[in-house]
Design a protein around this motif. Structure first.
Motif, PDB file in Angstrom:
ATOM      1  N   LEU A  56       0.604  -7.051   1.834  1.00 26.97           N
ATOM      2  CA  LEU A  56       1.021  -5.653   1.641  1.00 26.97           C
ATOM      3  C   LEU A  56       2.510  -5.569   1.979  1.00 26.97           C
ATOM      4  N   CYS A  81      -6.054   4.526   7.400  1.00 29.40           N
ATOM      5  CA  CYS A  81      -6.602   3.169   7.325  1.00 29.40           C
ATOM      6  C   CYS A  81      -8.007   3.074   7.938  1.00 29.40           C
ATOM      7  N   PRO A  82      -9.001   2.617   7.168  1.00 25.84           N
ATOM      8  CA  PRO A  82     -10.353   2.518   7.725  1.00 25.84           C
ATOM      9  C   PRO A  82     -10.468   1.475   8.847  1.00 25.84           C
ATOM     10  N   MET A  83      -9.482   0.566   8.932  1.00 20.96           N
ATOM     11  CA  MET A  83      -9.510  -0.451   9.982  1.00 20.96           C
ATOM     12  C   MET A  83      -8.586  -0.090  11.154  1.00 20.96           C
ATOM     13  N   LEU A 124      -5.401   0.026  11.209  1.00 21.40           N
ATOM     14  CA  LEU A 124      -4.243  -0.876  11.295  1.00 21.40           C
ATOM     15  C   LEU A 124      -2.956  -0.053  11.189  1.00 21.40           C
ATOM     16  N   PRO A 159       0.436  -0.438   9.330  1.00 20.03           N
ATOM     17  CA  PRO A 159       1.397  -1.089   8.427  1.00 20.03           C
ATOM     18  C   PRO A 159       2.855  -0.850   8.828  1.00 20.03           C
ATOM     19  N   MET A 204       3.129  -6.826   5.751  1.00 22.22           N
ATOM     20  CA  MET A 204       2.079  -6.555   6.734  1.00 22.22           C
ATOM     21  C   MET A 204       1.537  -7.886   7.276  1.00 22.22           C
ATOM     22  N   CYS A 233      -6.389  -6.678   7.411  1.00 21.68           N
ATOM     23  CA  CYS A 233      -6.252  -5.754   6.288  1.00 21.68           C
ATOM     24  C   CYS A 233      -7.324  -6.092   5.244  1.00 21.68           C
ATOM     25  N   ILE A 234      -8.110  -5.094   4.865  1.00 19.92           N
ATOM     26  CA  ILE A 234      -9.189  -5.342   3.892  1.00 19.92           C
ATOM     27  C   ILE A 234      -8.731  -5.020   2.455  1.00 19.92           C
ATOM     28  N   LYS A 235      -7.427  -4.851   2.284  1.00 20.71           N
ATOM     29  CA  LYS A 235      -6.812  -4.673   0.951  1.00 20.71           C
ATOM     30  C   LYS A 235      -7.407  -3.489   0.191  1.00 20.71           C
ATOM     31  N   CYS A 236      -7.740  -2.432   0.938  1.00 22.41           N
ATOM     32  CA  CYS A 236      -8.423  -1.303   0.300  1.00 22.41           C
ATOM     33  C   CYS A 236      -7.465  -0.370  -0.437  1.00 22.41           C
ATOM     34  N   SER A 237      -6.162  -0.455  -0.126  1.00 22.52           N
ATOM     35  CA  SER A 237      -5.128   0.383  -0.754  1.00 22.52           C
ATOM     36  C   SER A 237      -5.153   1.839  -0.309  1.00 22.52           C
ATOM     37  N   CYS A 253      -3.951   3.102   2.377  1.00 23.69           N
ATOM     38  CA  CYS A 253      -2.615   3.426   2.912  1.00 23.69           C
ATOM     39  C   CYS A 253      -1.602   3.604   1.776  1.00 23.69           C
ATOM     40  N   PHE A 300       0.998  -3.626  -2.806  1.00 21.58           N
ATOM     41  CA  PHE A 300       0.625  -5.030  -2.671  1.00 21.58           C
ATOM     42  C   PHE A 300       1.548  -5.888  -3.532  1.00 21.58           C
TER      43      PHE A 300
END
Ligand code: SF4
Ligand code: SF4
Length: 223
Positions: free
Chosen positions: A161, A178-180, A182, A184, A193, A198-202, A204, A215
């Motif tokens: 990211l 961010c669901p985790m 985190l 950024p 990042m 990071c679960i790369k969910c986008s 953020c 990304f």
């Protein structure tokens, strides 16, 4: 933009979460469904080699379940720091893999008993994730899940990211979304990042009002 994005992500998760009750409930009647756990482990590790922890975004049935349902009843407190500590995560992973390995060894050759053992492990860990997710934050389990920890180890530098110069590191809306949980913006100086969870969910990317996040693969495609 964030609302539209969340709707799209929810749609994907609304398909995959069904894998969880299929195994958790169906597994008590058809024990071989428990082997689905192994396919999830292979899937998470395989995806991590190319895209980091992207499996945990919407492909993991349990992660999707936590986002869709536990998020609604979660206290949404800050995840305690020790859940992110490498030592604690390795301990959790060792315990769970040792339990899984011993069950496979013990019931070797009996597919129904081995499958039931996997369903039992899934039931216990999912229940723990529900309790912790309700008390703290819905994705807390994803910090100590063995599949997530393996994914973390394999994720270094995968699908990074990028944090652009537009970020003032003040609004912190990326972290709030961010669901985790985190952050950024903490990597603004590095420009990339550096958190492998990071679960790369986008989420953020959609939440940033300055459009400072993207990304690397998307940036390359756009160039
Ligand atoms: S939301 Fe965007 S501008 Fe705000 S801190 Fe995060 S990256 Fe920076
Ligand atoms: S940092 Fe962004 S892409 Fe990574 S998990 Fe958090 S919201 Fe998703």
């Amino acid at each position: 933009m964030l609302t539209t994005f969340k709707r799209k992500r929810k749609r994907l998760q609304s398909y995959t979460w069904l894998g969880l009750p299929l195994v958790l409930i169906g597994g008590w009647f058809f024990p071989k469904l428990g082997f689905f756990l192994l396919s999830c482990m292979i899937g998470a590790a395989g995806v991590a080699l190319y895209k980091g922890r992207a499996w945990c975004d919407w492909m993991c049935p349990r992660g999707s379940f936590y986002d869709l349902f536990i998020q609604k009843i979660s206290e949404k407190k800050e995840i305690p720091e020790f859940f992110r500590k490498k030592g604690f995560r390795i301990f959790m992973m060792s315990v769970l893999l040792a339990v899984l390995g011993s069950q496979i060894y013990f019931y070797w050759g009996d597919l129904n008993k081995t499958g039931t053992a996997m369903v039992r492990i899934l039931t216990i860990t999912t229940s723990l994730g529900i309790i912790l997710g309700t008390i703290y934050q819905q994705r807390i389990w994803c910090h100590i899940c063995p599949m997530g920890t393996v994914g973390n180890f394999l994720s270094d530098g995968k699908k990074p990211l990028v944090i652009g110069e537009q970020c003032g590191a003040t609004c912190k809306l990326c972290s709030k979304a961010c669901p985790m949980q985190l952050k950024p913006y903490e990597y603004k100086d590095e420009g990339i990042m550096g958190d492998n969870d990071c679960i790369k969910c986008s989420t953020c990317v959609a939440a940033c009002p300055k459009k400072a996040l993207q990304f690397e693969d998307k940036l390359k495609k756009a160039a």
